[in-house]
Enzyme design. Structure first.
Site, PDB file in Angstrom:
ATOM      1  N   ASP A   1       0.814  -1.215   0.000  1.00 59.75           N
ATOM      2  CA  ASP A   1       0.000   0.000   0.000  1.00 59.75           C
ATOM      3  C   ASP A   1       0.850   1.268   0.000  1.00 59.75           C
ATOM      4  O   ASP A   1       1.825   1.385   0.754  1.00 59.75           O
ATOM      5  CB  ASP A   1      -0.904   0.031   1.248  1.00 59.75           C
TER       6      ASP A   1
ATOM      7  N   TYR B   1      -3.402  -2.788  -5.714  1.00 62.61           N
ATOM      8  CA  TYR B   1      -4.238  -3.872  -5.177  1.00 62.61           C
ATOM      9  C   TYR B   1      -5.661  -3.794  -5.744  1.00 62.61           C
ATOM     10  O   TYR B   1      -6.236  -4.807  -6.162  1.00 62.61           O
ATOM     11  CB  TYR B   1      -4.244  -3.753  -3.654  1.00 62.61           C
TER      12      TYR B   1
HETATM   13  N1  CAA Z   1      -9.798   9.201   2.086  1.00 67.72           N
HETATM   14  C1  CAA Z   1      -9.364  10.468   2.030  1.00 67.72           C
HETATM   15  N2  CAA Z   1      -8.213  10.871   2.600  1.00 67.72           N
HETATM   16  C2  CAA Z   1      -7.498   9.959   3.255  1.00 67.72           C
HETATM   17  C3  CAA Z   1      -7.890   8.618   3.360  1.00 67.72           C
HETATM   18  C4  CAA Z   1      -9.105   8.251   2.745  1.00 67.72           C
HETATM   19  N3  CAA Z   1      -9.566   6.998   2.798  1.00 67.72           N
HETATM   20  N4  CAA Z   1      -6.969   7.943   4.057  1.00 67.72           N
HETATM   21  C5  CAA Z   1      -6.024   8.838   4.393  1.00 67.72           C
HETATM   22  N5  CAA Z   1      -6.340  10.064   3.927  1.00 67.72           N
HETATM   23  C6  CAA Z   1      -5.613  11.293   4.075  1.00 67.72           C
HETATM   24  C7  CAA Z   1      -5.036  11.391   5.476  1.00 67.72           C
HETATM   25  O1  CAA Z   1      -6.012  11.854   6.377  1.00 67.72           O
HETATM   26  C8  CAA Z   1      -3.890  12.360   5.277  1.00 67.72           C
HETATM   27  O2  CAA Z   1      -4.406  13.660   5.187  1.00 67.72           O
HETATM   28  P1  CAA Z   1      -3.661  14.880   5.973  1.00 67.72           P
HETATM   29  O3  CAA Z   1      -2.268  14.899   5.443  1.00 67.72           O
HETATM   30  O4  CAA Z   1      -4.493  16.047   5.574  1.00 67.72           O
HETATM   31  O5  CAA Z   1      -3.753  14.512   7.429  1.00 67.72           O
HETATM   32  C9  CAA Z   1      -3.388  12.031   3.874  1.00 67.72           C
HETATM   33  O6  CAA Z   1      -4.476  11.321   3.235  1.00 67.72           O
HETATM   34  C10 CAA Z   1      -2.162  11.162   3.880  1.00 67.72           C
HETATM   35  O7  CAA Z   1      -2.507   9.940   4.488  1.00 67.72           O
HETATM   36  P2  CAA Z   1      -1.461   9.121   5.284  1.00 67.72           P
HETATM   37  O8  CAA Z   1      -0.766   9.958   6.291  1.00 67.72           O
HETATM   38  O9  CAA Z   1      -2.146   7.877   5.743  1.00 67.72           O
HETATM   39  O10 CAA Z   1      -0.396   8.791   4.132  1.00 67.72           O
HETATM   40  P3  CAA Z   1       0.738   7.763   4.216  1.00 67.72           P
HETATM   41  O11 CAA Z   1       1.540   7.923   2.970  1.00 67.72           O
HETATM   42  O12 CAA Z   1       1.421   7.804   5.520  1.00 67.72           O
HETATM   43  O13 CAA Z   1      -0.079   6.366   4.185  1.00 67.72           O
HETATM   44  C11 CAA Z   1      -1.379   4.650   3.296  1.00 67.72           C
HETATM   45  C12 CAA Z   1      -0.895   6.063   3.102  1.00 67.72           C
HETATM   46  C13 CAA Z   1      -0.191   3.680   3.317  1.00 67.72           C
HETATM   47  C14 CAA Z   1      -2.242   4.302   2.103  1.00 67.72           C
HETATM   48  C15 CAA Z   1      -2.179   4.501   4.612  1.00 67.72           C
HETATM   49  O14 CAA Z   1      -3.177   5.464   4.626  1.00 67.72           O
HETATM   50  C16 CAA Z   1      -2.821   3.144   4.717  1.00 67.72           C
HETATM   51  O15 CAA Z   1      -2.176   2.141   5.041  1.00 67.72           O
HETATM   52  N6  CAA Z   1      -4.127   3.057   4.472  1.00 67.72           N
HETATM   53  C17 CAA Z   1      -4.858   1.781   4.541  1.00 67.72           C
HETATM   54  C18 CAA Z   1      -5.024   1.210   3.194  1.00 67.72           C
HETATM   55  C19 CAA Z   1      -5.897  -0.011   3.306  1.00 67.72           C
HETATM   56  O16 CAA Z   1      -7.076   0.043   3.675  1.00 67.72           O
HETATM   57  N7  CAA Z   1      -5.365  -1.165   2.964  1.00 67.72           N
HETATM   58  C20 CAA Z   1      -6.110  -2.362   3.056  1.00 67.72           C
HETATM   59  C21 CAA Z   1      -5.204  -3.465   3.478  1.00 67.72           C
HETATM   60  S1  CAA Z   1      -6.110  -4.931   3.868  1.00 67.72           S
HETATM   61  C22 CAA Z   1      -6.641  -5.479   2.397  1.00 67.72           C
HETATM   62  O17 CAA Z   1      -6.308  -4.993   1.358  1.00 67.72           O
HETATM   63  C23 CAA Z   1      -7.529  -6.695   2.426  1.00 67.72           C
HETATM   64  C24 CAA Z   1      -8.769  -6.459   1.686  1.00 67.72           C
HETATM   65  O18 CAA Z   1      -8.931  -6.994   0.589  1.00 67.72           O
HETATM   66  C25 CAA Z   1      -9.844  -5.662   2.284  1.00 67.72           C
END
Ligand code: CAA
Length: 240
Positions: free
Chosen positions: A88, A147
């Site tokens: 991710d 993904y």
């Molecule tokens: N919608 C809108 N904005 C979002 C958001 C969303 N869903 N998620 C995060 N943001 C925003 C944050 O609030 C942040 O904003 P600010 O800077 O204004 O605070 C900005 O986007 C940056 O976000 P992060 O700090 O999280 O950025 P990062 O680079 O550190 O991390 C990421 C990004 C790695 C994608 C992290 O957010 C993450 O791990 N997210 C989860 C992703 C996910 O759901 N993966 C599923 C894994 S399980 C799976 O895949 C199994 C399945 O089939 C279901």
């Protein structure tokens, strides 16, 4: 004579639950895994299910792996394409390697394994292929262009192969899990996961066994009229 199944990524998480559910249904299961020998050994000791190591992203390795399973257990009649990884990151931070790896394993793995198993099913005129998609392939997810694209591809792959296999008694379906209590979901940052769970109407993560029940049904004799379908098991998070 018991039917033979391969479950890719079948020694851990959702895959382990699927291997167990099929075994409970009287199927002889070969659980494929790619990396962790120690966990695979523990899985076999725990469940009495044989584990076979190969990389589903490698076309030749899949052909060789299926041949090995067929020599030991017999013709493969059920294939569950469950193996998958996450890498991710938001698009502007995602490397070409993160893109390639997820497409190669999650989507390429379905092609490689079906290519090795489907011709035998077709000639014997009975088969079950279940591909594990995802809510994030249906709805998209922030930080998962790789993904979501691979899982969305799996849903298209399923419908196309279902059309090809229908006349030969081979059904091809997808199960689309939501957020399930596994190592993969545990890797999501806690503050992000908390917000995701808050949007699940059922109010909790799913259990791997709840996915496995759906897969086991689609692999059963009784499911012969179900093909090209997607069974969403996601606690109501995405109604599609
Ligand atoms: N919608 C809108 N904005 C979002 C958001 C969303 N869903 N998620 C995060 N943001 C925003 C944050 O609030 C942040 O904003 P600010 O800077 O204004 O605070 C900005 O986007 C940056 O976000 P992060 O700090 O999280 O950025 P990062 O680079 O550190 O991390 C990421 C990004 C790695 C994608 C992290 O957010 C993450 O791990 N997210 C989860 C992703 C996910 O759901 N993966 C599923 C894994 S399980 C799976 O895949 C199994 C399945 O089939 C279901």
């Amino acid at each position: 004579m018991a039917r033979v199944a391969i479950v890719t990524g079948g020694t851990r998480g959702i895959g382990e639950a699927i291997s167990l559910a099929l075994k409970d249904q009287g199927v002889r299961v070969a659980a494929n895994y790619a990396g962790n020998d120690e966990k695979a050994r523990a899985f076999t000791e725990r469940n009495g299910i044989a584990a076979f190591k190969w990389d589903v992203g490698d076309f030749a390795a899949c052909a060789a792996g299926v041949k090995r399973v067929e020599e030991e257990l017999g013709p493969v009649e059920i294939l569950v394409n469950n193996a998958g990884i996450t890498r991710d990151a938001t698009l502007h931070k995602m490397t070409a390697e993160m893109w390639d790896e997820v497409i190669r394993i999650n989507l390429g793995g379905c092609f490689n394994m079906a290519h090795a198993c489907y011709p035998g099913m077709r000639s014997r005129r009975w088969g079950r292929i279940v591909n594990i998609g995802s809510i994030n392939g249906q709805a998209g997810q922030y930080g998962q262009v790789n993904y979501a694209a691979a899982k969305s591809g799996i849903h298209g792959f399923t419908k196309a192969l279902a059309q090809e296999g229908a006349r030969s008694g081979v059904t091809v379906n997808a199960v689309a899990p939501g957020y399930i209590d596994t190592d993969m979901v545990a890797a999501v940052p806690p503050e992000v996961l908390e917000k995701i769970v808050a949007k699940i109407p059922v109010g909790r993560l799913g259990q791997a066994s709840e996915i496995a029940r759906g897969v086991a049904f689609l692999c059963s004799e009784e499911a012969g009229f179900v093909t090209g379908s997607t069974l969403s098991i996601n606690g109501g998070q995405h109604m599609y």
